[in-house]
Design a protein around this motif. Structure first.
Motif, short mmCIF file in Angstrom:
data_model
loop_
_atom_site.label_atom_id
_atom_site.label_comp_id
_atom_site.label_asym_id
_atom_site.label_seq_id
_atom_site.Cartn_x
_atom_site.Cartn_y
_atom_site.Cartn_z
N PRO A 102 0.83 -1.20 0.00
CA PRO A 102 0.00 0.00 0.00
C PRO A 102 0.87 1.25 0.00
N SER A 103 0.26 2.37 -0.31
CA SER A 103 1.01 3.64 -0.43
C SER A 103 1.54 4.13 0.91
N THR A 104 1.10 3.52 2.00
CA THR A 104 1.58 3.92 3.33
C THR A 104 2.96 3.35 3.65
N VAL A 105 3.43 2.43 2.80
CA VAL A 105 4.73 1.78 3.02
C VAL A 105 5.82 2.53 2.27
N ASP A 106 6.95 2.76 2.93
CA ASP A 106 8.13 3.29 2.26
C ASP A 106 9.08 2.13 1.99
N TRP A 107 9.46 1.99 0.72
CA TRP A 107 10.25 0.84 0.29
C TRP A 107 11.62 1.32 -0.19
N ALA A 126 7.88 3.04 -8.37
CA ALA A 126 6.63 3.44 -7.72
C ALA A 126 6.84 4.70 -6.90
N PRO A 127 5.76 5.45 -6.60
CA PRO A 127 5.90 6.72 -5.86
C PRO A 127 6.60 6.59 -4.51
N LYS A 128 6.36 5.49 -3.79
CA LYS A 128 6.96 5.34 -2.46
C LYS A 128 8.20 4.45 -2.49
N ALA A 129 8.76 4.27 -3.69
CA ALA A 129 9.99 3.50 -3.82
C ALA A 129 11.18 4.44 -3.73
N HIS A 130 12.18 4.05 -2.97
CA HIS A 130 13.41 4.82 -2.82
C HIS A 130 14.59 3.92 -3.15
N SER A 131 15.62 4.51 -3.67
CA SER A 131 16.84 3.77 -3.96
C SER A 131 17.99 4.34 -3.16
N ILE A 132 18.81 3.46 -2.62
CA ILE A 132 20.03 3.87 -1.93
C ILE A 132 21.19 3.20 -2.63
N ASP A 133 22.05 4.00 -3.25
CA ASP A 133 23.19 3.45 -3.99
C ASP A 133 24.44 3.52 -3.12
N VAL A 134 24.82 2.37 -2.60
CA VAL A 134 25.87 2.34 -1.60
C VAL A 134 26.45 0.93 -1.48
N ASP A 135 27.65 0.86 -0.97
CA ASP A 135 28.22 -0.41 -0.52
C ASP A 135 27.68 -0.66 0.88
N LEU A 136 27.07 -1.82 1.10
CA LEU A 136 26.41 -2.09 2.38
C LEU A 136 27.37 -2.15 3.56
N THR A 137 28.66 -2.24 3.30
CA THR A 137 29.61 -2.20 4.40
C THR A 137 29.90 -0.77 4.86
#
Length: 276
Positions: A102-107, A126-137
């Motif tokens: 649902p639109s209440t979720v931030d992904w 999607a509108p509530k989709a976010h991307s983080i471009d990073v090395d997880l370490t």
């Protein structure tokens, strides 16, 4: 017009192994995951999945473990419709499309910068989709993620490529960032790590594997006291086995009688936690 992708490093390029597994599964009349988006991406790129020589059992395994992770996310969102979702080492997976939150979720889809750039070219955002471009370490990548909402965090295949120290540090940062939540990932026993390094279908990633694996699903509880094992999902005992081809289905049902034997394949481990 063709799509020009970034030049991927070997670890980034490993995402095509699981992408192809999901695409090939979607073409089966008895598909486990039904991930048509994966197949669309493969066809759009005219990507040669034959190079991996994926067996039927590995294709099913890739699709099956991903479906179980989808279910963890879906159930969490049902209980917490304001949740934050983190998909770590997401590659070109389209979990958000499959789950359709649902639109209440931030992904948040998290992966290396080149992978995130490719996702933006290939997967509708999607509108509530976010991307983080990073090395997880990187210790600071969570700074842009909300801290005041429950979170469900999934990682499909990622942990094989982390050292145990990096995995412990990552779990500590995640459990300290959110008030409460769940973490789920496919577990790798020591045998599973050995097999991944020697099986022909995973030879393309063999030299990238850093995890030693662990045999006890409660091992992460000893690494991080905030974690509590909720469920060890043994794929041999899940209902989708009924859709397997005959020989694989019968072998899997035999393996299901033994927890030890079932763990020699893929498991999905689900933990809950309460933060600081």
């Amino acid at each position: 017009m063709g799509i020009t992708l970034p030049a991927f490093t070997p670890i980034e390029n490993s995402m095509f192994l699981t992408l192809c597994g999901k695409a090939l599964d979607s073409r089966s009349p008895r598909s486990i995951l039904h991930d048509s988006t994966a197949d669309e991406i493969v066809r759009k790129l005219d990507y040669d999945c034959e190079q991996f020589r994926l067996s039927t059992s590995l294709i099913i395994n890739i699709a099956h473990r991903s479906k179980k992770l989808d279910e963890v996310v879906e159930r969490f969102i049902e209980r917490h419709p304001d949740a934050v979702v983190l998909d770590l080492g997401v590659g070109l997976d389209s979990r958000m499309v499959r789950v359709a939150p649902p639109s209440t979720v931030d992904w948040y889809d998290v992966d290396f910068p080149n992978v995130v750039a490719a996702r933006k070219l290939l997967i509708p955002q999607a509108p509530k989709a976010h991307s983080i471009d990073v090395d997880l370490t990187d210790p600071d990548w969570l700074d842009e993620v909300p801290t005041d909402r429950p979170a469900v965090i999934v990682a499909d295949g990622l942990l094989a490529f982390l050292t145990q120290d990096d995995m412990i540090a990552l779990l500590d940062r995640l459990t300290s960032h959110f008030p409460t939540g769940e973490i789920a990932f496919n577990g790798y026993t020591r045998f599973a790590i050995w097999a991944a390094k020697h099986y022909h279908g995973t030879q393309s990633v063999a030299d990238l594997i850093k995890s030693p694996g662990f045999d006890d699903p409660r091992e992460p509880e000893r690494w991080n006291p905030k974690l509590k094992l909720v469920r060890e999902i043994l794929l041999t005992r899940e209902p989708e086995v009924a859709e397997f081809p005959f020989a694989l289905r019968e072998f899997t049902r035999l393996a299901a009688h033994s927890t030890w034997w079932s763990r020699r394949g893929t498991t999905v481990l689900q933990y809950e936690f309460v933060g600081e």
